[in-house]
Design an enzyme around this catalytic site. Structure first.
Site, PDB file in Angstrom:
ATOM      1  CG  HIS A   1      37.999  34.796  43.354  1.00 42.30           C
ATOM      2  ND1 HIS A   1      37.299  33.621  43.232  1.00 42.30           N
ATOM      3  CD2 HIS A   1      37.535  35.611  42.363  1.00 42.30           C
ATOM      4  CE1 HIS A   1      36.431  33.719  42.228  1.00 42.30           C
ATOM      5  NE2 HIS A   1      36.553  34.911  41.685  1.00 42.30           N
TER       6      HIS A   1
ATOM      7  N   GLY B   1      42.618  39.605  37.416  1.00 39.43           N
ATOM      8  CA  GLY B   1      43.331  38.406  36.979  1.00 39.43           C
ATOM      9  C   GLY B   1      43.579  38.412  35.481  1.00 39.43           C
TER      10      GLY B   1
ATOM     11  CG  ASP C   1      38.313  36.792  33.502  1.00 41.70           C
ATOM     12  OD1 ASP C   1      37.474  36.137  32.886  1.00 41.70           O
ATOM     13  OD2 ASP C   1      38.607  36.553  34.696  1.00 41.70           O
TER      14      ASP C   1
ATOM     15  CD  GLN D   1      36.845  41.184  33.759  1.00 47.05           C
ATOM     16  OE1 GLN D   1      35.686  40.870  33.559  1.00 47.05           O
ATOM     17  NE2 GLN D   1      37.513  40.774  34.816  1.00 47.05           N
TER      18      GLN D   1
HETATM   19  P1  AMP Z   1      35.143  36.716  38.840  1.00 48.82           P
HETATM   20  O1  AMP Z   1      34.648  36.434  40.219  1.00 48.82           O
HETATM   21  O2  AMP Z   1      35.152  35.518  37.947  1.00 48.82           O
HETATM   22  O3  AMP Z   1      34.497  37.928  38.216  1.00 48.82           O
HETATM   23  O4  AMP Z   1      36.678  37.088  38.998  1.00 48.82           O
HETATM   24  C1  AMP Z   1      37.113  38.126  39.830  1.00 48.82           C
HETATM   25  C2  AMP Z   1      38.562  38.391  39.554  1.00 48.82           C
HETATM   26  O5  AMP Z   1      39.328  37.220  39.820  1.00 48.82           O
HETATM   27  C3  AMP Z   1      38.838  38.764  38.086  1.00 48.82           C
HETATM   28  O6  AMP Z   1      39.808  39.803  38.055  1.00 48.82           O
HETATM   29  C4  AMP Z   1      39.376  37.479  37.511  1.00 48.82           C
HETATM   30  O7  AMP Z   1      40.231  37.680  36.402  1.00 48.82           O
HETATM   31  C5  AMP Z   1      40.137  36.919  38.703  1.00 48.82           C
HETATM   32  N1  AMP Z   1      40.329  35.480  38.557  1.00 48.82           N
HETATM   33  C6  AMP Z   1      39.376  34.555  38.303  1.00 48.82           C
HETATM   34  N2  AMP Z   1      39.936  33.325  38.185  1.00 48.82           N
HETATM   35  C7  AMP Z   1      41.260  33.494  38.359  1.00 48.82           C
HETATM   36  C8  AMP Z   1      42.386  32.612  38.343  1.00 48.82           C
HETATM   37  N3  AMP Z   1      42.261  31.299  38.105  1.00 48.82           N
HETATM   38  N4  AMP Z   1      43.600  33.129  38.570  1.00 48.82           N
HETATM   39  C9  AMP Z   1      43.764  34.461  38.790  1.00 48.82           C
HETATM   40  N5  AMP Z   1      42.739  35.348  38.813  1.00 48.82           N
HETATM   41  C10 AMP Z   1      41.518  34.872  38.602  1.00 48.82           C
END
Ligand code: AMP
Length: 282
Positions: free
Chosen positions: A37, A147, A150, A153
């Protein structure tokens, strides 16, 4: 860092910034923040005058009630981390404030919501589209950061932006990994010692698939290798492996060279569902 809890307050705050022509970057999250994040937030801070981060654990995108209840929540630690991350505004909406629209968005997703994650998590992408639509409407950013972790997504959000928010630039951010290659995820916090060790094998196996692709392996050879290797790791249970087109996510023809296709996996590990992906470069 400002902490704002309602849409109307956020709108008022951002209106003032817009008058000064501030470029607004936006990073939507579900909290339990980690370096993945933070990398999105750093990128936004580098490219905009103001960065808004939202934290909202969206019940609509959880097809599994148990997963929603067990999803890690740690708002105090998140706020501390955000203070030093380049975030200017933390938006913490409540359910009834964020879901105010009567009509759901009618998106043409070209079937992207029906395969892989969409097939195994019915209703998941509908929930994702609902919340990102509501958040885009509230924040109206110039750029929004997502990210590659996903990946499906990300493609769906691009469709949402193309059809409903053409002025928002969707910025794709690379996957941040742990030292053993495990893609960072809020769900990793739920892995115990053995499970955590097994999860580290996922990236090792995907990296081996990349080597096979460079050596001209076919789609079928790579998919079979990934499936067999994951099966051999005690504690891992594969839900799907896809070698597919990077734009449509349709399965690649079995006898074609695997180079240039996307490798997507979903794996259960110690009761935790993990996803990862790799672009198979030539
Ligand atoms: P989330 O809190 O899991 O909904 O993720 C929020 C954002 O952070 C989304 O755009 C995810 O794709 C991105 N994200 C989560 N994990 C990672 C990671 N390891 N590397 C890069 N982006 C990430």
């Amino acid at each position: 860092m400002e902490i704002i809890k309602t849409r109307s307050e956020l709108r008022k705050y951002l209106e003032n910034k817009r008058i000064n022509h501030s470029a607004i970057g936006f990073v939507p999250t579900m909290g339990a923040l980690h370096q993945g994040h933070i990398s999105l937030i750093s990128q936004s801070a580098a490219q905009n005058d103001l960065t808004v981060v939202s934290i909202f654990v969206n019940p609509r995108q959880f097809n599994d009630r148990n997963d929603f209840e067990k999803y890690p929540r740690n708002i105090d630690a998140d706020i501390k981390l955000l203070e030093y991350s380049g975030c200017n505004v933390l938006f913490l909406p409540e359910y009834n404030d964020i879901f105010t629209k009567d009509l759901p968005v009618a998106l043409d997703l070209d079937g992207l919501d029906a395969i892989w994650e969409g097939a195994f998590r019915p209703g998941h992408f509908k929930g994702v589209v609902d919340v990102v639509d509501a958040l885009f409407d509230a924040v109206q950013p110039h750029k929004a950061y997502f990210g590659r972790k996903d990946f499906q997504q990300l493609l769906i959000i691009r469709k949402l932006a193309e059809q409903y928010y053409p002025t928002i630039e969707i910025v794709e951010c690379k996957i941040v990994r742990e030292p053993d290659g495990l893609a960072m995820s809020s769900r990793n916090a739920r892995l115990d010692g053995e499970g955590r060790k097994a999860a580290g094998s996922i990236n090792r196996i995907l990296s081996e698939c990349q080597v096979m692709a460079v050596q001209h392996a076919t789609v079928k050879q790579v998919a079979d290798f990934a499936m067999n290797s994951l099966q051999l790791v005690p504690g891992l249970k594969t839900e799907y492996i896809a070698v597919c087109d990077k734009n449509t996510l349709f399965s690649a023809p079995a006898e074609k060279s695997a180079c240039g296709y996307m490798l997507l996996v979903a794996v259960w590990c110690a009761g935790v569902r993990l996803i990862d992906n790799f672009y198979l470069k030539g």
